[in-house]
Design a protein around this motif. Structure first.
Motif, mmCIF file in Angstrom:
data_model
loop_
_atom_site.group_PDB
_atom_site.id
_atom_site.type_symbol
_atom_site.label_atom_id
_atom_site.label_comp_id
_atom_site.label_asym_id
_atom_site.label_seq_id
_atom_site.Cartn_x
_atom_site.Cartn_y
_atom_site.Cartn_z
ATOM 1 N N GLY A 1 0.776 -1.228 0.000
ATOM 2 C CA GLY A 1 0.000 0.000 0.000
ATOM 3 C C GLY A 1 0.809 1.280 0.000
ATOM 4 O O GLY A 1 0.223 2.375 -0.011
ATOM 5 N N ASP A 2 2.132 1.189 0.008
ATOM 6 C CA ASP A 2 2.955 2.400 -0.054
ATOM 7 C C ASP A 2 2.573 3.250 -1.263
ATOM 8 O O ASP A 2 2.331 2.721 -2.362
ATOM 9 C CB ASP A 2 4.441 2.037 -0.180
ATOM 10 C CG ASP A 2 5.111 1.769 1.155
ATOM 11 O OD1 ASP A 2 4.457 1.908 2.194
ATOM 12 O OD2 ASP A 2 6.311 1.417 1.134
ATOM 13 N N ARG B 1 1.198 9.603 -8.991
ATOM 14 C CA ARG B 1 1.201 8.955 -7.687
ATOM 15 C C ARG B 1 0.875 7.492 -7.934
ATOM 16 O O ARG B 1 -0.167 7.163 -8.531
ATOM 17 C CB ARG B 1 0.173 9.580 -6.733
ATOM 18 C CG ARG B 1 0.502 10.996 -6.325
ATOM 19 C CD ARG B 1 1.762 11.068 -5.473
ATOM 20 N NE ARG B 1 2.028 12.416 -5.007
ATOM 21 C CZ ARG B 1 2.725 13.319 -5.700
ATOM 22 N NH1 ARG B 1 3.192 13.016 -6.899
ATOM 23 N NH2 ARG B 1 2.941 14.518 -5.185
ATOM 24 N N LEU B 2 1.763 6.616 -7.474
ATOM 25 C CA LEU B 2 1.648 5.184 -7.704
ATOM 26 C C LEU B 2 1.572 4.470 -6.368
ATOM 27 O O LEU B 2 2.311 4.797 -5.434
ATOM 28 C CB LEU B 2 2.857 4.669 -8.485
ATOM 29 C CG LEU B 2 3.199 5.399 -9.794
ATOM 30 C CD1 LEU B 2 4.508 4.856 -10.373
ATOM 31 C CD2 LEU B 2 2.066 5.244 -10.805
ATOM 32 N N GLN B 3 0.691 3.468 -6.275
ATOM 33 C CA GLN B 3 0.517 2.729 -5.024
ATOM 34 C C GLN B 3 0.855 1.262 -5.223
ATOM 35 O O GLN B 3 0.377 0.608 -6.157
ATOM 36 C CB GLN B 3 -0.919 2.849 -4.512
ATOM 37 C CG GLN B 3 -1.121 2.174 -3.160
ATOM 38 C CD GLN B 3 -2.529 2.355 -2.612
ATOM 39 O OE1 GLN B 3 -3.494 2.351 -3.367
ATOM 40 N NE2 GLN B 3 -2.638 2.511 -1.300
ATOM 41 N N VAL B 4 1.655 0.729 -4.312
ATOM 42 C CA VAL B 4 2.029 -0.686 -4.342
ATOM 43 C C VAL B 4 0.784 -1.534 -4.113
ATOM 44 O O VAL B 4 0.100 -1.387 -3.098
ATOM 45 C CB VAL B 4 3.079 -0.987 -3.260
ATOM 46 C CG1 VAL B 4 3.402 -2.480 -3.236
ATOM 47 C CG2 VAL B 4 4.347 -0.166 -3.489
ATOM 48 N N SER B 5 0.492 -2.412 -5.060
ATOM 49 C CA SER B 5 -0.723 -3.222 -4.962
ATOM 50 C C SER B 5 -0.459 -4.684 -4.648
ATOM 51 O O SER B 5 -1.248 -5.330 -3.949
ATOM 52 C CB SER B 5 -1.541 -3.135 -6.256
ATOM 53 O OG SER B 5 -0.796 -3.647 -7.350
ATOM 54 N N ALA C 1 13.138 10.249 -9.749
ATOM 55 C CA ALA C 1 13.257 9.272 -8.673
ATOM 56 C C ALA C 1 11.895 9.020 -8.052
ATOM 57 O O ALA C 1 11.063 9.925 -7.958
ATOM 58 C CB ALA C 1 14.227 9.756 -7.603
ATOM 59 N N LEU C 2 11.672 7.789 -7.645
ATOM 60 C CA LEU C 2 10.478 7.438 -6.873
ATOM 61 C C LEU C 2 10.703 7.866 -5.421
ATOM 62 O O LEU C 2 11.737 7.553 -4.826
ATOM 63 C CB LEU C 2 10.240 5.930 -6.927
ATOM 64 C CG LEU C 2 9.547 5.380 -8.168
ATOM 65 C CD1 LEU C 2 9.897 3.913 -8.343
ATOM 66 C CD2 LEU C 2 8.035 5.548 -8.075
ATOM 67 N N ARG C 3 9.720 8.530 -4.853
ATOM 68 C CA ARG C 3 9.822 9.015 -3.472
ATOM 69 C C ARG C 3 8.568 8.608 -2.718
ATOM 70 O O ARG C 3 7.464 8.945 -3.132
ATOM 71 C CB ARG C 3 9.997 10.538 -3.470
ATOM 72 C CG ARG C 3 10.043 11.171 -2.089
ATOM 73 C CD ARG C 3 10.338 12.661 -2.218
ATOM 74 N NE ARG C 3 9.396 13.324 -3.115
ATOM 75 C CZ ARG C 3 8.228 13.837 -2.731
ATOM 76 N NH1 ARG C 3 7.838 13.733 -1.460
ATOM 77 N NH2 ARG C 3 7.426 14.437 -3.599
ATOM 78 N N ARG C 4 8.752 7.895 -1.621
ATOM 79 C CA ARG C 4 7.584 7.474 -0.855
ATOM 80 C C ARG C 4 6.965 8.679 -0.148
ATOM 81 O O ARG C 4 7.645 9.402 0.575
ATOM 82 C CB ARG C 4 7.956 6.408 0.170
ATOM 83 C CG ARG C 4 6.722 5.865 0.915
ATOM 84 C CD ARG C 4 6.986 4.577 1.643
ATOM 85 N NE ARG C 4 7.982 4.715 2.690
ATOM 86 C CZ ARG C 4 8.524 3.688 3.344
ATOM 87 N NH1 ARG C 4 8.177 2.464 3.037
ATOM 88 N NH2 ARG C 4 9.425 3.893 4.277
ATOM 89 N N VAL C 5 5.661 8.844 -0.363
ATOM 90 C CA VAL C 5 4.954 9.966 0.256
ATOM 91 C C VAL C 5 3.943 9.504 1.287
ATOM 92 O O VAL C 5 3.430 10.322 2.056
ATOM 93 C CB VAL C 5 4.261 10.839 -0.816
ATOM 94 C CG1 VAL C 5 5.294 11.501 -1.716
ATOM 95 C CG2 VAL C 5 3.267 10.026 -1.646
ATOM 96 N N GLU C 6 3.649 8.204 1.323
ATOM 97 C CA GLU C 6 2.705 7.684 2.309
ATOM 98 C C GLU C 6 2.986 6.210 2.547
ATOM 99 O O GLU C 6 3.189 5.449 1.601
ATOM 100 C CB GLU C 6 1.267 7.876 1.825
ATOM 101 C CG GLU C 6 0.216 7.652 2.889
ATOM 102 C CD GLU C 6 -1.168 8.086 2.434
ATOM 103 O OE1 GLU C 6 -2.093 8.020 3.265
ATOM 104 O OE2 GLU C 6 -1.339 8.457 1.258
ATOM 105 N N LEU D 1 1.073 3.249 4.461
ATOM 106 C CA LEU D 1 -0.181 2.905 5.115
ATOM 107 C C LEU D 1 -0.071 1.695 6.025
ATOM 108 O O LEU D 1 -0.919 1.506 6.911
ATOM 109 C CB LEU D 1 -1.257 2.638 4.056
ATOM 110 C CG LEU D 1 -1.552 3.773 3.082
ATOM 111 C CD1 LEU D 1 -2.581 3.336 2.056
ATOM 112 C CD2 LEU D 1 -2.034 5.010 3.827
ATOM 113 N N ALA D 2 0.939 0.853 5.814
ATOM 114 C CA ALA D 2 1.061 -0.388 6.584
ATOM 115 C C ALA D 2 2.515 -0.579 7.013
ATOM 116 O O ALA D 2 3.199 -1.484 6.531
ATOM 117 C CB ALA D 2 0.580 -1.577 5.762
#
Length: 223
Positions: free
Chosen positions: A105-106, A114-118, A163-168, A170-171
């Motif tokens: 869910g990152d 904005r991309l979310q790990v699924s 670069a990919l940067r984590r912005v949230e 969730l877990a």
């Protein structure tokens, strides 16, 4: 959890081609691209051969850690020239992000997106055919060097060198490495399956499989 980011990314996209030796249609053959527009189902112009198991909103963008290639070369030195970023069919590759520090869910920022790990990527038999090395797909799975899929939360343009940067996150702590280990374990801990299944952002098919397995284990433990 602390912020993490990748090195500058490489981008890859490809059209459908026949896969030797049988000639199945595949999108695994990717070429580097300098930029791409990202829609709800991934990079515009990128293709997937078998839409039953590849592509779609839940598998829109495939990321593969570039550092995994050195590990694969160590296991398969004869493939040293072939095992380079892009060859496993990924759309994005960089260093700094792996299954060990990326959580279910990152949410990541990349360019305008904005991309979310699924979910993890389950290694496909086409990897072995692509590199003419029987057993390579199984090796990738056994080592847990799977990479993962993003769903697209915000569409837009991305460029190689961003670069990919984590912005949230969730877990926190519920890493993809934990998820893969539980999914591959002969008899995983019931509490671990329940915790992973409850992770925000996890793909629904994975939630169902983890829940069904946890229910089965709970039923047979009582028996």
């Amino acid at each position: 959890m602390s912020a993490i980011s990748s090195s500058p990314v490489s981008l890859f996209a490809g059209r459908l081609q026949p896969l030797p030796p049988e000639g199945q249609t595949t999108g695994i053959f990717k070429q580097p691209v300098a930029m791409a527009q990202v829609g709800p189902e991934g990079l515009v112009g990128d293709a997937q051969g078998d839409r039953r198991v590849h592509g779609g909103p839940e598998k829109a963008v495939h990321y593969y850690p570039a550092e995994h290639y050195a590990r694969l070369v160590a296991e398969c030195p004869g493939l040293a020239e072939a095992l380079v970023p892009g060859v496993l069919g990924e759309n994005i590759s960089a260093t700094g992000l792996t299954e060990q520090n990326v959580c279910i869910g990152d949410v990541y920022a990349l360019g305008e997106c904005r991309l979310q790990v699924s979910q993890p990527r389950r290694p496909c038999w086409k990897i072995s055919h692509r590199l003419e090395h029987p057993g390579l797909s199984r090796l990738v799975a056994d080592l847990g060097l799977t990479g993962w899929y993003f769903r697209v939360l915000v569409e837009g343009e991305i460029q190689a060198g961003d670069a990919l940067r984590r912005v949230e996150c969730l877990a926190p702590g519920l890493t993809l490495a934990r998820l893969w280990a539980a999914s591959e374990a002969h008899r995983p801990a019931l509490a671990e399956l329940r915790a992973l299944a409850a992770a925000p952002g996890l793909n629904g098919d994975w939630v169902r499989r983890l829940t069904e397995r946890a229910d089965w284990l709970a039923q047979h433990a009582r028996g």
